[in-house]
Scaffold this motif. Structure first.
Motif, PDB file in Angstrom:
ATOM      1  N   ILE A   1      91.906 -14.297 -37.999  1.00  0.00           N
ATOM      2  CA  ILE A   1      90.781 -13.688 -37.033  1.00  0.00           C
ATOM      3  C   ILE A   1      90.886 -12.480 -36.448  1.00  0.00           C
ATOM      4  O   ILE A   1      90.179 -11.416 -36.690  1.00  0.00           O
ATOM      5  N   ARG A   2      92.065 -12.116 -35.780  1.00  0.00           N
ATOM      6  CA  ARG A   2      92.593 -10.914 -35.251  1.00  0.00           C
ATOM      7  C   ARG A   2      92.467  -9.796 -36.347  1.00  0.00           C
ATOM      8  O   ARG A   2      92.106  -8.663 -36.040  1.00  0.00           O
ATOM      9  N   ASN A   3      93.125 -10.175 -37.336  1.00  0.00           N
ATOM     10  CA  ASN A   3      93.158  -9.086 -38.440  1.00  0.00           C
ATOM     11  C   ASN A   3      92.049  -8.766 -39.091  1.00  0.00           C
ATOM     12  O   ASN A   3      91.593  -7.597 -39.295  1.00  0.00           O
ATOM     13  N   ARG A   4      91.045  -9.794 -39.201  1.00  0.00           N
ATOM     14  CA  ARG A   4      89.783  -9.404 -39.762  1.00  0.00           C
ATOM     15  C   ARG A   4      88.906  -8.591 -38.797  1.00  0.00           C
ATOM     16  O   ARG A   4      88.133  -7.634 -39.070  1.00  0.00           O
ATOM     17  N   ASP A   5      89.151  -8.895 -37.332  1.00  0.00           N
ATOM     18  CA  ASP A   5      88.319  -8.112 -36.561  1.00  0.00           C
ATOM     19  C   ASP A   5      88.951  -6.533 -36.369  1.00  0.00           C
ATOM     20  O   ASP A   5      88.065  -5.703 -36.373  1.00  0.00           O
ATOM     21  N   LYS A   6      90.055  -6.628 -36.588  1.00  0.00           N
ATOM     22  CA  LYS A   6      90.923  -5.307 -36.458  1.00  0.00           C
ATOM     23  C   LYS A   6      90.140  -4.496 -37.748  1.00  0.00           C
ATOM     24  O   LYS A   6      89.987  -3.187 -37.615  1.00  0.00           O
ATOM     25  N   GLN A   7      90.490  -5.083 -38.973  1.00  0.00           N
ATOM     26  CA  GLN A   7      89.829  -4.251 -40.092  1.00  0.00           C
ATOM     27  C   GLN A   7      88.239  -3.879 -40.007  1.00  0.00           C
ATOM     28  O   GLN A   7      87.820  -2.830 -40.409  1.00  0.00           O
ATOM     29  N   ALA A   8      87.500  -4.829 -39.426  1.00  0.00           N
ATOM     30  CA  ALA A   8      86.250  -4.416 -39.201  1.00  0.00           C
ATOM     31  C   ALA A   8      85.965  -3.406 -38.324  1.00  0.00           C
ATOM     32  O   ALA A   8      85.073  -2.507 -38.305  1.00  0.00           O
ATOM     33  N   ALA A   9      86.940  -3.269 -37.145  1.00  0.00           N
ATOM     34  CA  ALA A   9      86.577  -2.111 -36.017  1.00  0.00           C
ATOM     35  C   ALA A   9      86.915  -0.951 -36.892  1.00  0.00           C
ATOM     36  O   ALA A   9      86.477   0.137 -36.564  1.00  0.00           O
ATOM     37  N   ALA A  10      88.104  -0.973 -37.665  1.00  0.00           N
ATOM     38  CA  ALA A  10      88.370   0.350 -38.351  1.00  0.00           C
ATOM     39  C   ALA A  10      87.468   0.843 -39.352  1.00  0.00           C
ATOM     40  O   ALA A  10      87.146   1.951 -39.312  1.00  0.00           O
ATOM     41  N   GLN A  11      86.703   0.021 -39.937  1.00  0.00           N
ATOM     42  CA  GLN A  11      85.730   0.143 -40.838  1.00  0.00           C
ATOM     43  C   GLN A  11      84.636   0.871 -40.079  1.00  0.00           C
ATOM     44  O   GLN A  11      84.170   1.888 -40.311  1.00  0.00           O
ATOM     45  N   ASP A  12      84.196   0.306 -39.072  1.00  0.00           N
ATOM     46  CA  ASP A  12      83.163   0.912 -38.047  1.00  0.00           C
ATOM     47  C   ASP A  12      83.630   2.300 -37.514  1.00  0.00           C
ATOM     48  O   ASP A  12      82.743   3.166 -37.619  1.00  0.00           O
ATOM     49  N   GLY A  13      84.922   2.344 -37.215  1.00  0.00           N
ATOM     50  CA  GLY A  13      85.383   3.771 -36.776  1.00  0.00           C
ATOM     51  C   GLY A  13      85.122   4.792 -37.796  1.00  0.00           C
ATOM     52  O   GLY A  13      84.870   5.892 -37.664  1.00  0.00           O
ATOM     53  N   VAL A  14      85.531   4.419 -39.147  1.00  0.00           N
ATOM     54  CA  VAL A  14      85.379   5.249 -40.233  1.00  0.00           C
ATOM     55  C   VAL A  14      84.025   5.580 -40.409  1.00  0.00           C
ATOM     56  O   VAL A  14      83.778   6.934 -40.610  1.00  0.00           O
TER      57      VAL A  14
ATOM     58  N   LEU B   1      88.984   4.808 -22.539  1.00  0.00           N
ATOM     59  CA  LEU B   1      89.491   6.205 -22.733  1.00  0.00           C
ATOM     60  C   LEU B   1      90.152   6.164 -24.320  1.00  0.00           C
ATOM     61  O   LEU B   1      89.905   7.320 -24.726  1.00  0.00           O
ATOM     62  N   ARG B   2      90.999   5.205 -24.692  1.00  0.00           N
ATOM     63  CA  ARG B   2      91.825   5.537 -26.082  1.00  0.00           C
ATOM     64  C   ARG B   2      90.726   5.495 -27.018  1.00  0.00           C
ATOM     65  O   ARG B   2      90.844   6.156 -28.178  1.00  0.00           O
ATOM     66  N   GLU B   3      89.694   4.630 -26.995  1.00  0.00           N
ATOM     67  CA  GLU B   3      88.692   4.646 -28.161  1.00  0.00           C
ATOM     68  C   GLU B   3      87.845   6.106 -28.166  1.00  0.00           C
ATOM     69  O   GLU B   3      87.529   6.781 -29.099  1.00  0.00           O
ATOM     70  N   LYS B   4      87.519   6.699 -26.941  1.00  0.00           N
ATOM     71  CA  LYS B   4      86.954   8.076 -26.866  1.00  0.00           C
ATOM     72  C   LYS B   4      88.071   9.118 -27.509  1.00  0.00           C
ATOM     73  O   LYS B   4      87.502  10.151 -28.042  1.00  0.00           O
ATOM     74  N   ILE B   5      89.205   8.847 -27.221  1.00  0.00           N
ATOM     75  CA  ILE B   5      90.458   9.817 -27.892  1.00  0.00           C
ATOM     76  C   ILE B   5      90.077   9.951 -29.315  1.00  0.00           C
ATOM     77  O   ILE B   5      90.507  10.990 -30.148  1.00  0.00           O
ATOM     78  N   VAL B   6      90.364   8.635 -29.879  1.00  0.00           N
ATOM     79  CA  VAL B   6      90.115   8.472 -31.192  1.00  0.00           C
ATOM     80  C   VAL B   6      89.107   9.197 -31.825  1.00  0.00           C
ATOM     81  O   VAL B   6      89.279   9.863 -32.680  1.00  0.00           O
ATOM     82  N   ARG B   7      87.870   9.027 -31.311  1.00  0.00           N
ATOM     83  CA  ARG B   7      86.839   9.524 -31.936  1.00  0.00           C
ATOM     84  C   ARG B   7      86.923  11.230 -31.751  1.00  0.00           C
ATOM     85  O   ARG B   7      86.508  11.872 -32.438  1.00  0.00           O
ATOM     86  N   ARG B   8      87.437  11.521 -30.501  1.00  0.00           N
ATOM     87  CA  ARG B   8      87.553  13.086 -30.344  1.00  0.00           C
ATOM     88  C   ARG B   8      88.494  13.574 -31.280  1.00  0.00           C
ATOM     89  O   ARG B   8      88.111  14.943 -31.738  1.00  0.00           O
TER      90      ARG B   8
END
Length: 345
Positions: free
Chosen positions: A7-20, A161-168
């Motif tokens: 479940i955690r791995n699937r959530d991580k992959q989904a978050a990465a796809q959303d970020g892309v 903060l870390r999420e904002k840094i990734v986006r920036r």
């Protein structure tokens, strides 16, 4: 892998796809014409995914935020190294317009998590050093100093903060790719102007050879090699233009510039760690020197930014309390005093 792990791995992959997906949308908002490129989004996805993973790993590796305060200056060797004195902490951080805007927009936040960026200067000087009971003077030493303290990105928590840094950082890579496309367009414009001037000059010289100059002499075209030289320049200009490609393919080339930057993020954006031993005066202590309480071993994070030309900045995550924020008037008055005293760094 157990159920919880899957479940955690699937959530991580989904978050990465959303970020892309979000990074591509921000890129297309910056340059909407890229939507017209053939299979633009499909071609961008693998490259942006590579950059997302690279940036995510860089950000996750950054240590937890340090408390930036006058109280921390004496006990935290990092805060002590970065600021000249305890009062300097609030003074420099309070200059940030972004930090003030954050506190204004988040009235219930008692503190801000932020990225503190600094210029790092290394100097080689002559100083004094105790060796046993003897004071040696004119000893070669290396000192580190930190200046141009800037706070640009703020968040309510470490995770935010870390999420904002990734986006920036993803946006910085997008801008780097677009900048390279702009250089391509600018070079084409220069070459096209050069071609027009060369052809005009060539036509004038060829016409002179057919007029009165060809009878009585004195025409420039009769100078040995002049026409041949101009013909060679025109041909070289044509080859340079051909190397850039057709104007009709400009959008495809711009997309390729962006895709190439995202595909190799390590070439444009990296973080290195520099380990140093400093004394309380920011003098670098050589390895193997007997340790004492005045020395501290630090791991400095240095970021290479994808600007033109690239820049290097020391940085850290910090926590800064709303109660430590100086009034704007106080910051302005202190800045004036520094300027008048010649101590501005």
């Amino acid at each position: 892998m157990g159920l919880l792990g899957r479940i955690r791995n699937r959530d991580k992959q989904a978050a990465a796809q959303d970020g892309v997906d979000a990074a591509i949308e921000r890129l297309l908002a910056l340059h909407p014409q890229l939507r017209l490129a053939r299979h633009g989004r499909k071609r961008l996805v693998p490259a942006v995914a590579t950059s997302f993973a690279h940036v995510r790993a860089l950000v996750d590796a950054v240590p937890a935020a340090r408390e930036a305060s006058a109280a921390a200056w004496d006990g935290d060797p990092y805060i002590h190294a970065w600021f000249a004195g305890p009062d300097d902490v609030a003074l420099r951080i309070s200059r940030s317009a972004d930090l003030r805007a954050f506190f204004a927009a988040n009235g219930d936040a008692p503190e801000a998590y932020a990225v503190l960026g600094m210029a790092l200067t290394e100097r080689h000087v002559l100083g004094a050093r105790m060796e046993g009971e003897t004071m040696r003077r004119d000893v070669p030493q290396t000192t580190l100093s930190f200046s141009d303290h800037q706070v640009r990105i703020c968040g309510r928590s470490d995770a935010e903060l870390r999420e904002k840094i990734v986006r920036r950082l993803l946006d910085e890579l997008a801008l780097a790719g677009l900048a390279r496309g702009a250089v391509d367009k600018s070079r084409r414009a220069v070459l096209e102007r050069e071609r027009a001037l060369l052809k005009t000059r060539l036509q004038l010289l060829e016409r002179q050879g057919q007029g009165i100059g060809s009878v009585i002499g004195g025409d420039v075209a009769s100078e040995p090699g002049e026409l041949a030289r101009l013909h060679a320049q025109v041909e070289e200009n044509a080859r340079d233009l051909a190397g850039i490609g057709l104007r009709e393919d400009a959008l495809e080339r711009e997309l390729e510039h962006v895709r190439a930057v995202f595909a190799q993020p390590g070439r444009h954006l990296s973080v290195s760690t520099r380990r140093v031993i400093l004394d309380r005066m920011n003098v670098v202590i050589e390895a193997g020197t007997p340790a004492d309480t005045s020395m501290s071993e630090l791991e400095l994070r240095i970021a290479r930014l994808p600007t033109l030309p690239p820049r290097m900045r020391a940085f850290s995550l910090v926590r800064f309390a709303r109660a430590s924020l100086l009034p704007e008037k106080s910051v302005f008055e202190d800045a004036e005093q520094l300027l008048s005293s010649g101590l501005w760094s």
